[in-house]
Design a protein around this motif. Sequence first.
Motif, mmCIF file in Angstrom:
data_model
loop_
_atom_site.group_PDB
_atom_site.id
_atom_site.type_symbol
_atom_site.label_atom_id
_atom_site.label_comp_id
_atom_site.label_asym_id
_atom_site.label_seq_id
_atom_site.Cartn_x
_atom_site.Cartn_y
_atom_site.Cartn_z
ATOM 1 N N ALA A 1 -7.462 16.560 8.698
ATOM 2 C CA ALA A 1 -6.230 17.333 8.846
ATOM 3 C C ALA A 1 -6.204 18.587 7.986
ATOM 4 O O ALA A 1 -5.723 19.639 8.420
ATOM 5 N N PHE A 2 -6.719 18.493 6.746
ATOM 6 C CA PHE A 2 -6.521 19.580 5.785
ATOM 7 C C PHE A 2 -7.808 20.178 5.224
ATOM 8 O O PHE A 2 -7.751 21.208 4.551
ATOM 9 N N GLY A 3 -8.951 19.523 5.452
ATOM 10 C CA GLY A 3 -10.196 20.030 4.916
ATOM 11 C C GLY A 3 -10.164 20.110 3.400
ATOM 12 O O GLY A 3 -9.630 19.228 2.718
ATOM 13 N N ASP A 4 -10.715 21.203 2.865
ATOM 14 C CA ASP A 4 -10.788 21.362 1.409
ATOM 15 C C ASP A 4 -9.436 21.682 0.780
ATOM 16 O O ASP A 4 -9.340 21.765 -0.457
ATOM 17 N N ALA A 5 -8.404 21.863 1.587
ATOM 18 C CA ALA A 5 -7.070 22.137 1.039
ATOM 19 C C ALA A 5 -6.420 20.888 0.466
ATOM 20 O O ALA A 5 -5.363 20.978 -0.161
ATOM 21 N N ALA A 6 -7.016 19.719 0.685
ATOM 22 C CA ALA A 6 -6.454 18.458 0.182
ATOM 23 C C ALA A 6 -7.243 17.973 -1.021
ATOM 24 O O ALA A 6 -8.469 17.922 -1.002
ATOM 25 N N THR A 7 -6.530 17.619 -2.081
ATOM 26 C CA THR A 7 -7.158 17.038 -3.267
ATOM 27 C C THR A 7 -6.276 15.901 -3.765
ATOM 28 O O THR A 7 -5.056 15.911 -3.568
ATOM 29 N N GLY A 8 -6.900 14.929 -4.408
ATOM 30 C CA GLY A 8 -6.109 13.838 -4.963
ATOM 31 C C GLY A 8 -6.933 12.604 -5.205
ATOM 32 O O GLY A 8 -8.157 12.661 -5.340
ATOM 33 N N GLN A 9 -6.263 11.470 -5.241
ATOM 34 C CA GLN A 9 -6.886 10.210 -5.610
ATOM 35 C C GLN A 9 -6.254 9.078 -4.825
ATOM 36 O O GLN A 9 -5.031 8.988 -4.722
ATOM 37 N N ALA B 1 0.852 -1.187 0.000
ATOM 38 C CA ALA B 1 0.000 0.000 0.000
ATOM 39 C C ALA B 1 0.888 1.237 0.000
ATOM 40 O O ALA B 1 1.968 1.246 0.595
ATOM 41 N N ARG B 2 0.420 2.288 -0.670
ATOM 42 C CA ARG B 2 1.253 3.474 -0.857
ATOM 43 C C ARG B 2 0.401 4.725 -0.754
ATOM 44 O O ARG B 2 -0.728 4.772 -1.220
ATOM 45 N N LEU B 3 0.970 5.766 -0.121
ATOM 46 C CA LEU B 3 0.314 7.070 -0.061
ATOM 47 C C LEU B 3 1.383 8.147 -0.087
ATOM 48 O O LEU B 3 2.346 8.095 0.672
ATOM 49 N N SER B 4 1.208 9.121 -0.978
ATOM 50 C CA SER B 4 2.126 10.261 -1.056
ATOM 51 C C SER B 4 1.357 11.541 -0.767
ATOM 52 O O SER B 4 0.242 11.737 -1.260
ATOM 53 N N LEU B 5 1.974 12.418 0.025
ATOM 54 C CA LEU B 5 1.416 13.727 0.331
ATOM 55 C C LEU B 5 2.442 14.788 -0.035
ATOM 56 O O LEU B 5 3.615 14.650 0.296
ATOM 57 N N ALA B 6 2.002 15.836 -0.707
ATOM 58 C CA ALA B 6 2.886 16.949 -1.048
ATOM 59 C C ALA B 6 2.208 18.242 -0.629
ATOM 60 O O ALA B 6 1.085 18.533 -1.078
ATOM 61 N N ASN B 7 2.863 19.002 0.242
ATOM 62 C CA ASN B 7 2.313 20.250 0.747
ATOM 63 C C ASN B 7 2.849 21.401 -0.097
ATOM 64 O O ASN B 7 4.013 21.779 0.009
ATOM 65 N N ASN B 8 2.008 21.932 -0.960
ATOM 66 C CA ASN B 8 2.402 23.028 -1.841
ATOM 67 C C ASN B 8 1.757 24.325 -1.364
ATOM 68 O O ASN B 8 0.620 24.631 -1.709
ATOM 69 N N GLY B 9 2.481 25.055 -0.519
ATOM 70 C CA GLY B 9 1.967 26.317 -0.019
ATOM 71 C C GLY B 9 0.686 26.188 0.773
ATOM 72 O O GLY B 9 -0.166 27.086 0.745
ATOM 73 N N GLY B 10 0.528 25.085 1.503
ATOM 74 C CA GLY B 10 -0.671 24.862 2.292
ATOM 75 C C GLY B 10 -1.728 24.032 1.591
ATOM 76 O O GLY B 10 -2.667 23.554 2.237
ATOM 77 N N ARG B 11 -1.616 23.848 0.269
ATOM 78 C CA ARG B 11 -2.490 22.948 -0.480
ATOM 79 C C ARG B 11 -1.819 21.585 -0.530
ATOM 80 O O ARG B 11 -0.655 21.476 -0.917
ATOM 81 N N VAL B 12 -2.521 20.563 -0.129
ATOM 82 C CA VAL B 12 -1.941 19.220 -0.037
ATOM 83 C C VAL B 12 -2.487 18.344 -1.146
ATOM 84 O O VAL B 12 -3.703 18.130 -1.260
ATOM 85 N N ARG B 13 -1.591 17.852 -1.964
ATOM 86 C CA ARG B 13 -1.937 16.931 -3.045
ATOM 87 C C ARG B 13 -1.566 15.519 -2.614
ATOM 88 O O ARG B 13 -0.462 15.284 -2.099
ATOM 89 N N TYR B 14 -2.477 14.570 -2.809
ATOM 90 C CA TYR B 14 -2.201 13.204 -2.388
ATOM 91 C C TYR B 14 -2.526 12.223 -3.500
ATOM 92 O O TYR B 14 -3.344 12.487 -4.380
#
Length: 262
Positions: A68-76, A35-48
């Motif tokens: 943790a991040f609310g609507d600041a997190a987007t991804g798949q 299983a794998r999960l990546s998180l990248a914090n770009n200026g407070g926006r978190v892409r996963y």
Amino acid sequence: MTIAGCSGETPSTATGPATPGSTTDQAIPDARSDARLSLANNGGRVRYDGAVDSEASQQRVVDALVAAFGDAATGQVDVDPTVRPPDWLDGLPAFAEAFTMPGAAVTFDGDTIELSGQVPREERARLLALAEDLFPDHVYTGLLQGTADGGNTPAALAQLPAGADGPALVDALNTVTIAFEAGSARIAPGSLDTIGRIADAIKASAGDTRLLLTGGGDGDENLARQRAEALKVQLILNGISPALIDTAGGTGTGPTRFSLAP
């Protein structure tokens, strides 16, 4: 917040006798990857992005990231039944709450946790202590590895005086080897801390010394150029101006080298 899943074909639920060689006796595929999960914090926006074993695991990941991040997190997060159940899932909510550094990236891959990007050393130490508490049986790499082993500055860089001129800087930088994964332009996780120390030395040198990075690629000029570009990206993440670094692909078999830009 968006999520997406891909669960593959639904296993057969037939109760009658299976024909030899049919798919009814192969209801659940063997797990073959972590299983794998990546998180990248770009200026407070978190892409996963990532992949887990089931919809239940998928929902737990998304719930932790929403908390943790609310609507600041987007991804798949994909669902793949051939993936092993994630053993980092229980600790994810607390770790995500602490993952607040813009420019940082973290990857959970099986029992390995890799930290990269631009993370001050005091923040690395804080994240390492938290990881050791939440994931005691895991392996810590990347910037966490540099924190775990003390992150010693290479001797030539430690001895380089503040305000050193360009030639002295280049001589010191070329005593340090940056490792890449075999046949790849991906920097080995164990070299990420060293790159941060190289950046510190460049910042402390005299004036705006412009550098040329000539990559080494085992005779493959294209790979060599990609490695030089990958190193440049990491130096930029550590605060070095892109205008101070040029890149080129070497044709030899040696490591990536620094020189003064023409």
